[in-house]
Design an enzyme around this catalytic site. Sequence first.
Site, short mmCIF file in Angstrom:
data_model
loop_
_atom_site.label_atom_id
_atom_site.label_comp_id
_atom_site.label_asym_id
_atom_site.label_seq_id
_atom_site.Cartn_x
_atom_site.Cartn_y
_atom_site.Cartn_z
N LEU A 51 0.89 -1.35 0.02
CA LEU A 51 -0.01 -0.02 -0.05
C LEU A 51 0.83 1.29 0.01
O LEU A 51 0.66 2.27 -0.54
CB LEU A 51 -0.68 0.11 1.31
CG LEU A 51 -1.91 1.32 1.39
CD1 LEU A 51 -2.60 1.52 0.31
CD2 LEU A 51 -2.59 1.07 2.64
N GLU A 52 1.92 1.46 0.77
CA GLU A 52 2.98 2.45 0.77
C GLU A 52 3.49 2.90 -0.62
O GLU A 52 3.40 3.73 -1.10
CB GLU A 52 3.93 2.14 2.03
CG GLU A 52 5.06 3.16 1.83
CD GLU A 52 6.32 2.44 1.63
OE1 GLU A 52 7.40 3.00 1.25
OE2 GLU A 52 6.61 1.42 2.43
#
Length: 498
Positions: free
Chosen positions: A123-124
């Site tokens: 996600l980052e």
Amino acid sequence: MVQIAGSEAGPPSFFVGRKTTSTNSQKRPFFPLYRLISSFSPLFTMASRLLSNTFPVKASLTKQFVRPLATAAKQAVATRTTVLPNGLTVATEENSQAGAATVGVWIDAGSRSENVNGTASFLENAAVKSQASAFEKLGGILRSNTTRDQTFFAAKTLGANAAASVEIISNIIQTPVSSSAVAASRADVLKQLAEIDSNHEQVVFDHLYATAFQGSSLSRPTAGVPESVESVTAEELAAYQKTNYAADRMVLVGSGDISHEALVKLAEQHFGAINPGQAVESKKPYFTGSEIRLRDDLMPQARVAIAVEGAAALSEDYFNLLVMQAVIGSWDRTLGAAAHLSSRLSTIVNKNHLANSFASFTKGHKDTGLFGIYFESENREQIDDFVHFLQNEWVRLSTSVTAGEIERAKQQVKAGLLLNLDTTCSIAGDIGSQILTNGKRLTGDEIKSTINKITAADVRRTANKYLWDQEVAVVGLGPIEGLTDYNRVRGNMAYNRF
């Protein structure tokens, strides 16, 4: 970890997270001339008195030399915090003379918060890349990283662009990642995993966590594994984002040329609509004494990590363990003064050629930690000897460590903790991680006071608690036939001390 540099940015130089180095690291500037002269002000004062006595007619001239170039002492800048109604914390350390400003969001969620391993790091990566074009137009350095406990997104720009940076970071955190963005990021994340596999030190530490905290979320590798990365979906990322990117688990940090009041207003504007999260119950992971051996006799060096359970970050025992770490020390045979370091273990290793290098470590998490040593050696026949002398030193920490060793180690710890806080980036990282871990940021004076109070008796007590007859985790990689049998390593944690 992701880094994006815009065209107007200076050379990168930061900051939080493991192995976040830069190929264009910024050199420390020379002190201005007036500061150099000011530091020798007693000499100028003495000279002015001599000149005044010798040439009384030129008294008006000699007055110039008394303290003409002296500067006022820099006052300590306090960290200011404000908590918004939704629970988000805003924290700043202002320095209007910095010119640049670092703003970022630190989130109390990492790989330990996942349901599917690798979700946090994925996600980052995907979220940052979705906003990359907007930040490149702004100019600056955008950094992000995911650890086992935390995730951060931070930007370093000119102070005038700090407001735009906050808006971009807000979009990174709040915009759901699309399926196309997930597909575009998958190859990058898989490439990152391949790079991790070629980093032997990180491989050893990932296995150390896996065996020491087996069965818990802390045992998982931060970046995930190829199988989970290949199957992760946009829906899983959105679920993780909704659960963990909550207002009461975030700290918006500003450091450098940005005012606290301005950042609070920006926080209300861009983060005020984020809802607080539900309370999350987390159990302290159980430490398991165990070992993993990855033998490969074709590798040129053996790489070994040995650790016991440590203390939670920023706890009283954590600082005692940092001092113990400095007593054991670190060593590398390529150092010019390799034979003359203060560590007793380094003297033994250097004299007998037991290793290429070693480094004692203390890793603190919010509820537990690791204390141990990592070493690399081409001398595969004497790995057992290195382990023997290491455990001798560990036993000595609880019996006969001297006050002189403790004082020297305390100075090294203070220098290591405080001297690196010389950029807006490092200060922002320190503020964010401390507030998430401890609820507040310790000032430099508080850190120095805590370390100054540590005595040899405190170190012996802590060594008795964490080392003497405690379970131990061992990981070996490479030509490790000579690595001590695990039962002997465990038995030697209780050497006869008397």
